[in-house]
Design a protein around this motif. Sequence first.
Motif, PDB file in Angstrom:
ATOM      1  N   HIS A  78     -40.010 -24.416 -31.408  1.00 19.61           N
ATOM      2  CA  HIS A  78     -38.820 -24.297 -30.550  1.00 19.61           C
ATOM      3  C   HIS A  78     -39.054 -23.320 -29.394  1.00 19.61           C
ATOM      4  O   HIS A  78     -38.627 -23.591 -28.268  1.00 19.61           O
ATOM      5  N   LEU A  81     -41.119 -25.150 -26.902  1.00 16.54           N
ATOM      6  CA  LEU A  81     -40.320 -26.133 -26.165  1.00 16.54           C
ATOM      7  C   LEU A  81     -39.526 -25.479 -25.035  1.00 16.54           C
ATOM      8  O   LEU A  81     -39.280 -26.103 -24.006  1.00 16.54           O
ATOM      9  N   GLU A  82     -39.125 -24.250 -25.228  1.00 15.54           N
ATOM     10  CA  GLU A  82     -38.358 -23.526 -24.211  1.00 15.54           C
ATOM     11  C   GLU A  82     -39.247 -22.857 -23.170  1.00 15.54           C
ATOM     12  O   GLU A  82     -38.745 -22.324 -22.179  1.00 15.54           O
ATOM     13  N   ASP A 111     -39.859 -36.846 -31.420  1.00 11.95           N
ATOM     14  CA  ASP A 111     -39.080 -37.966 -30.901  1.00 11.95           C
ATOM     15  C   ASP A 111     -39.887 -39.255 -31.069  1.00 11.95           C
ATOM     16  O   ASP A 111     -39.339 -40.306 -31.371  1.00 11.95           O
ATOM     17  N   LEU A 143     -42.071 -34.520 -28.160  1.00 16.06           N
ATOM     18  CA  LEU A 143     -40.785 -33.903 -28.436  1.00 16.06           C
ATOM     19  C   LEU A 143     -40.243 -33.293 -27.152  1.00 16.06           C
ATOM     20  O   LEU A 143     -40.883 -32.429 -26.549  1.00 16.06           O
ATOM     21  N   LYS A 144     -39.096 -33.775 -26.732  1.00 17.38           N
ATOM     22  CA  LYS A 144     -38.414 -33.262 -25.540  1.00 17.38           C
ATOM     23  C   LYS A 144     -39.344 -33.191 -24.328  1.00 17.38           C
ATOM     24  O   LYS A 144     -39.367 -32.210 -23.598  1.00 17.38           O
ATOM     25  N   GLY A 145     -40.127 -34.243 -24.141  1.00 13.00           N
ATOM     26  CA  GLY A 145     -40.996 -34.338 -22.974  1.00 13.00           C
ATOM     27  C   GLY A 145     -42.280 -33.530 -23.060  1.00 13.00           C
ATOM     28  O   GLY A 145     -43.010 -33.432 -22.080  1.00 13.00           O
ATOM     29  N   LYS A 146     -42.569 -32.968 -24.218  1.00 15.10           N
ATOM     30  CA  LYS A 146     -43.803 -32.197 -24.392  1.00 15.10           C
ATOM     31  C   LYS A 146     -44.646 -32.837 -25.486  1.00 15.10           C
ATOM     32  O   LYS A 146     -44.135 -33.420 -26.436  1.00 15.10           O
TER      33      LYS A 146
END
Length: 179
Positions: A78, A81-82, A111, A143-146
Amino acid sequence: MSSPSTMEHKEGTKKAYSFYLVTISSSRFGEFGTVSSPEDANDGSGELMEKLVTSSGHNVSKYELIPDDSSLIKGAIHRALESDADVIITSGGTGLASKDVTIESVTPLFDKEIPGFGELFRSKSIEQIGSSVILSRAAAGLLKGKIIFCVPGSPNAVDLALREIILPETGHLVKHARQ
């Protein structure tokens, strides 16, 4: 081998990307605790990841050392991701021992899975470790574009994964992840 259509497909992907590196090792964490570089933890695989990434023209936005703990692994993902990272690589915790929980912690977050990474990694690993390749649970996903890669912690596995698979395909993967 690259066909003209493959080369066209990869056009515009040769850029510098940012990597977030996470070493997962309870023993190393127990000895060194929280550190900000692989050198501070005597982490040969982490040092190799950093060297291969930077020598390929990319940058390492962050390095973390964490123990084999599902909640801490998810926390590192997480944080990654940030961050500004395009690619996240975890090293370690992919084996079959009860303490090895990287795959169980990370893959449910995806994802989309990228099964070809694990398949290719195991195929290439046969030359180095023979039938012991069945113990490898290397995995990757989006996941979330990464892009997230989970690789075994040995220096040989890190070298193979980065040099022969991850770094040559980084731009292509990031391009698709952002679409």
